[in-house]
Design an enzyme around this catalytic site. Structure first.
Site, PDB file in Angstrom:
ATOM      1  CG  ASP A 134      -1.916   1.084   1.561  1.00 47.92           C
ATOM      2  OD1 ASP A 134      -2.064   1.823   0.172  1.00 47.92           O
ATOM      3  OD2 ASP A 134      -2.604   1.120   2.376  1.00 47.92           O
ATOM      4  CB  CYS A 174      -5.923  -0.924  -1.647  1.00 41.86           C
ATOM      5  SG  CYS A 174      -4.875   0.294  -1.021  1.00 41.86           S
ATOM      6  NE  ARG A 227     -13.228  -1.354  -2.764  1.00 41.81           N
ATOM      7  CZ  ARG A 227     -13.031  -0.137  -2.219  1.00 41.81           C
ATOM      8  NH1 ARG A 227     -11.904   0.163  -2.684  1.00 41.81           N
ATOM      9  NH2 ARG A 227     -13.905   0.644  -1.616  1.00 41.81           N
TER      10      ARG A 227
HETATM   11  N1  NVA Z   1      -3.829   3.171   3.415  1.00 46.44           N
HETATM   12  C1  NVA Z   1      -4.266   4.192   2.348  1.00 46.44           C
HETATM   13  C2  NVA Z   1      -5.557   3.180   1.614  1.00 46.44           C
HETATM   14  C3  NVA Z   1      -6.088   4.283   0.659  1.00 46.44           C
HETATM   15  C4  NVA Z   1      -7.127   3.392  -0.068  1.00 46.44           C
HETATM   16  C5  NVA Z   1      -4.663   5.415   3.110  1.00 46.44           C
HETATM   17  O1  NVA Z   1      -5.522   5.191   4.132  1.00 46.44           O
HETATM   18  O2  NVA Z   1      -4.670   6.641   2.324  1.00 46.44           O
HETATM   19  N1   CP Z   2      -8.699   1.589  -2.565  1.00 48.09           N
HETATM   20  C1   CP Z   2      -9.577   2.711  -2.277  1.00 48.09           C
HETATM   21  O1   CP Z   2     -10.338   2.715  -1.214  1.00 48.09           O
HETATM   22  O2   CP Z   2      -9.593   3.655  -3.255  1.00 48.09           O
HETATM   23  P1   CP Z   2      -9.980   5.175  -3.063  1.00 48.09           P
HETATM   24  O3   CP Z   2      -9.454   5.723  -1.979  1.00 48.09           O
HETATM   25  O4   CP Z   2     -10.046   5.635  -4.362  1.00 48.09           O
HETATM   26  O5   CP Z   2     -11.633   4.987  -2.660  1.00 48.09           O
END
Ligand code: NVA
Ligand code: CP
Length: 311
Positions: free
Chosen positions: A227, A268, A296
């Site tokens: 991530d 993700c 999703r």
């Molecule tokens: N760990 C990331 C996930 C984004 C979908 C965040 O919280 O920004």
């Molecule tokens: N992976 C995810 O939740 O993407 P967004 O932040 O674009 O919704």
């Protein structure tokens, strides 16, 4: 009857998670080739509404809930919290009570997990966790669907997580524990999962191993995941330190060589290309990141059906 919220993976049994995934799979298969704007044949949520509140940015979560609810025959209302009174200090309990009088279900993307829990406590409609600083359960349902599509099964698949451990990692630890996936986490000290979540996994029979060595984490894995190194809840001031500390944990072709030859790579998204993963991996033959993004929609639909109709 109690309200069917979707707050965290750990709130569900193995059978409940598998039922949601089976529905996601059925829905995906049933609409193959249809225009994306066309409703599913049964339009099971006709007459139902979903409100979404975003306190952080989103592309996938926003689009997938919106189109997913429409495909189910329902209506959506999307708001940035800055445009709402909650952004000027109206209390969460009052917001929950008001919205519960107007719509049938509510998704929120927020900061502290306590905000989500407080909203759910005071709402009389199902509340869905669209991501908090602590967890991101909707993402994990899509990831599980993707894992099964590409590996044929979920149970027993060895999951390697490399780099920063945040909301997505935490929900993955819960899913891996409930569904029987050994999980190998490679992260430096200070970037490892919340101790409470590791403790919960241990108490519930999870096979979760944490190391500071990315190669040890990835060795023999069926699926390698990472991530962003700088999540939405991290301050800009942390950027330089995070990039320096996490650089040895980049998922690149060399690291992928330690996984099984047919291992898949998941992320993700959004990706910070050239930081947590290279273009070669993100766009390479082992990457399933865009299936993951598409799923999703299908997973979200199954979550909505669980919340509004029961599965
Ligand atoms: N760990 C990331 C996930 C984004 C979908 C965040 O919280 O920004
Ligand atoms: N992976 C995810 O939740 O993407 P967004 O932040 O674009 O919704």
């Amino acid at each position: 009857m109690s309200i069917r919220h979707f707050l965290d993976i750990r709130d569900f049994s193995r059978d409940e998670l598998l039922a949601i995934l089976a529905e996601a799979k059925r829905r995906k298969q049933a609409r193959a080739g249809k225009p994306k704007g066309m409703a599913d044949d049964d339009a099971p949520l006709a007459g139902h509404s979903l409100a979404m509140i975003f306190e952080k940015p989103s592309t996938r979560t926003r689009f997938s809930f919106d189109i997913g609810m429409r495909q189910l025959g329902g209506e959506t209302l999307v708001f940035n919290s800055g445009d709402m009174q909650i952004g000027r200090g109206e209390s969460i309990p009052d917001t929950a009570r008001v919205i519960s009088r107007m719509v049938d279900s509510l998704m929120i993307r927020t900061f502290g997990h306590d905000r989500l829990l407080e909203l759910a406590e005071h709402a009389s409609i199902p509340v869905i966790n669209g991501l908090t600083d602590l967890s991101h359960p909707c993402q994990i349902m899509a990831d599980l669907q993707t894992l099964e599509e590409h590996r044929g099964t979920i149970e027993g698949q060895v999951i390697a997580w490399v780099g920063d451990c945040a909301n997505v990692t935490h929900s993955w630890i819960e899913a891996a524990t409930i569904l029987g996936c050994p999980m190998r986490i490679g992260a430096p000290e200070g970037y490892q999962p919340e101790p409470d979540i590791l403790e919960w996994a241990r108490e519930h029979g999870g096979d979760v191993f944490v190391t500071t060595d990315p190669v040890e984490a990835v060795r023999g894995a069926d699926c390698v995941m990472t991530d962003t190194w700088v999540s939405m809840h991290h301050g800009e001031d942390e950027l330089k330190r995070r990039i320096a500390d996490l650089s040895p944990y980049q998922v690149n072709a060399e690291l992928m060589r330690h996984a099984k030859p047919d291992a898949i790579f998941m992320h993700c998204l959004p990706a910070h290309r050239g930081e947590e993963a290279t273009d070669e991996v993100l766009d390479g033959p082992q990457s399933v990141i865009f299936d993951e993004a598409e799923n999703r929609v299908h997973a979200q639909k199954a979550i909505l059906l669980h919340c509004l109709r029961g599965l």
